[in-house]
Design a protein around this motif. Sequence first.
Motif, PDB file in Angstrom:
ATOM      1  N   LEU A  86       0.777  -1.294  -0.173  1.00 55.93           N
ATOM      2  CA  LEU A  86       0.068   0.076   0.061  1.00 55.93           C
ATOM      3  C   LEU A  86       0.945   1.338  -0.003  1.00 55.93           C
ATOM      4  N   THR A  87       1.516   1.576  -1.124  1.00 57.86           N
ATOM      5  CA  THR A  87       2.428   2.611  -1.212  1.00 57.86           C
ATOM      6  C   THR A  87       1.927   3.234  -2.349  1.00 57.86           C
ATOM      7  N   LEU A  88       2.367   4.727  -2.404  1.00 57.54           N
ATOM      8  CA  LEU A  88       2.082   5.714  -3.772  1.00 57.54           C
ATOM      9  C   LEU A  88       3.350   5.566  -4.617  1.00 57.54           C
ATOM     10  N   THR A  89       3.207   5.243  -5.939  1.00 60.76           N
ATOM     11  CA  THR A  89       4.252   5.362  -6.932  1.00 60.76           C
ATOM     12  C   THR A  89       3.485   6.331  -8.070  1.00 60.76           C
ATOM     13  N   SER A  90       4.529   7.373  -8.455  1.00 61.97           N
ATOM     14  CA  SER A  90       3.843   8.187  -9.475  1.00 61.97           C
ATOM     15  C   SER A  90       5.053   8.198 -10.562  1.00 61.97           C
ATOM     16  N   PHE A  91       4.360   8.225 -11.560  1.00 63.99           N
ATOM     17  CA  PHE A  91       5.464   8.370 -12.845  1.00 63.99           C
ATOM     18  C   PHE A  91       5.105   9.772 -13.607  1.00 63.99           C
ATOM     19  N   SER A  92       6.009  10.763 -14.027  1.00 60.38           N
ATOM     20  CA  SER A  92       5.598  11.750 -15.045  1.00 60.38           C
ATOM     21  C   SER A  92       6.481  11.746 -16.030  1.00 60.38           C
ATOM     22  N   LYS A 137       3.336  24.737 -27.201  1.00 58.16           N
ATOM     23  CA  LYS A 137       3.517  24.227 -26.123  1.00 58.16           C
ATOM     24  C   LYS A 137       3.489  23.159 -25.804  1.00 58.16           C
ATOM     25  N   SER A 138       3.967  22.340 -24.566  1.00 57.37           N
ATOM     26  CA  SER A 138       4.347  21.032 -24.359  1.00 57.37           C
ATOM     27  C   SER A 138       3.199  20.547 -23.574  1.00 57.37           C
ATOM     28  N   VAL A 139       3.070  19.033 -23.859  1.00 55.50           N
ATOM     29  CA  VAL A 139       1.907  18.158 -22.945  1.00 55.50           C
ATOM     30  C   VAL A 139       2.800  17.373 -22.055  1.00 55.50           C
ATOM     31  N   ALA A 140       2.354  17.674 -20.873  1.00 57.06           N
ATOM     32  CA  ALA A 140       2.783  17.021 -19.547  1.00 57.06           C
ATOM     33  C   ALA A 140       1.717  16.053 -19.253  1.00 57.06           C
ATOM     34  N   GLY A 141       2.205  14.711 -18.742  1.00 60.60           N
ATOM     35  CA  GLY A 141       1.063  13.730 -18.254  1.00 60.60           C
ATOM     36  C   GLY A 141       2.028  13.105 -17.090  1.00 60.60           C
ATOM     37  N   TYR A 142       0.897  12.437 -16.091  1.00 63.50           N
ATOM     38  CA  TYR A 142       1.532  11.700 -15.003  1.00 63.50           C
ATOM     39  C   TYR A 142       0.488  10.542 -14.721  1.00 63.50           C
ATOM     40  N   CYS A 143       0.957   9.634 -13.801  1.00 59.50           N
ATOM     41  CA  CYS A 143       0.109   8.645 -13.330  1.00 59.50           C
ATOM     42  C   CYS A 143       0.504   8.372 -11.986  1.00 59.50           C
ATOM     43  N   ILE A 144      -0.464   7.951 -11.249  1.00 58.22           N
ATOM     44  CA  ILE A 144      -0.040   7.560  -9.813  1.00 58.22           C
ATOM     45  C   ILE A 144      -0.604   6.385  -9.494  1.00 58.22           C
ATOM     46  N   PHE A 145      -0.291   5.440  -8.890  1.00 54.83           N
ATOM     47  CA  PHE A 145      -0.360   4.119  -8.475  1.00 54.83           C
ATOM     48  C   PHE A 145      -0.716   4.141  -6.885  1.00 54.83           C
ATOM     49  N   PHE A 146      -1.783   3.497  -6.434  1.00 57.98           N
ATOM     50  CA  PHE A 146      -1.559   3.060  -4.903  1.00 57.98           C
ATOM     51  C   PHE A 146      -1.770   1.387  -4.851  1.00 57.98           C
ATOM     52  N   GLY A 147      -0.552   1.154  -4.584  1.00 57.31           N
ATOM     53  CA  GLY A 147      -0.284  -0.350  -4.493  1.00 57.31           C
ATOM     54  C   GLY A 147       0.034  -0.931  -6.069  1.00 57.31           C
ATOM     55  N   ASP A 148      -0.700  -1.703  -6.665  1.00 55.87           N
ATOM     56  CA  ASP A 148      -0.773  -1.817  -7.972  1.00 55.87           C
ATOM     57  C   ASP A 148      -1.978  -1.430  -8.778  1.00 55.87           C
TER      58      ASP A 148
END
Length: 209
Positions: free
Chosen positions: A162-168, A180-191
């Motif tokens: 149960l940890t938070l993992t993020s990618f951007s 202009k640029s496009v930015a993205g991110y995703c955040i996982f709680f566990g899997d």
Amino acid sequence: MGLIYVDDIIVTGNDSKQLQLFTSKLNKTLALKDLGALSYFLGIEVVRDSSGMYLSQEKYVTEMLKKFNMVNLKPCPTPMTVGKSMFIEDGELLKDPTLYRSLIGGMQYLAHTRLDISFSVNKLSQFLKAPTTTHWSAVKRILRYSKGNIHHGLHIKYSERLTLTSFSDADWACCPDDRKSVAGYCIFFGDTLISLSSKKQTVVARSST
């Protein structure tokens, strides 16, 4: 824990007795109709198995195809054409942009469980003011892609981690109209993926660093 939208309510928790007590007290004040285990909510279908829950919008996609008279569209493997930039003045202006705007609005709601179309929908949302025939072909391609992968959705699964993992990530000056640029991110709680965004930045980046 509860989720309320107008007169639709989801009540959930890890104590079945407390849940029953809560719904009984609520029913004394408001007339409730208990539909049992969650299976459908605001166009989102819920299916459970031993690994967790699956959220999808198969019925929603089918209704969109019928609404826009595109039931016979042939599926395609990708939501956008790879390597092709989209311009504001690319193609001829649509005589009636209402249909384009309505379809984009529907796809924005579909992107709640179909995160694979999030970038494409965001890109085409930038042309709502004056959509062209090229933009219309591109938005139909997203619908064709969604039809070909109509069962896809979100998998909410059990995890002991149960940890938070993020990618951007971000590209650099991808928009040919304003650079202009496009930015993205995703955040996982566990899997489990719990948050995702794909959005154009508000400023022009002078460096890719």
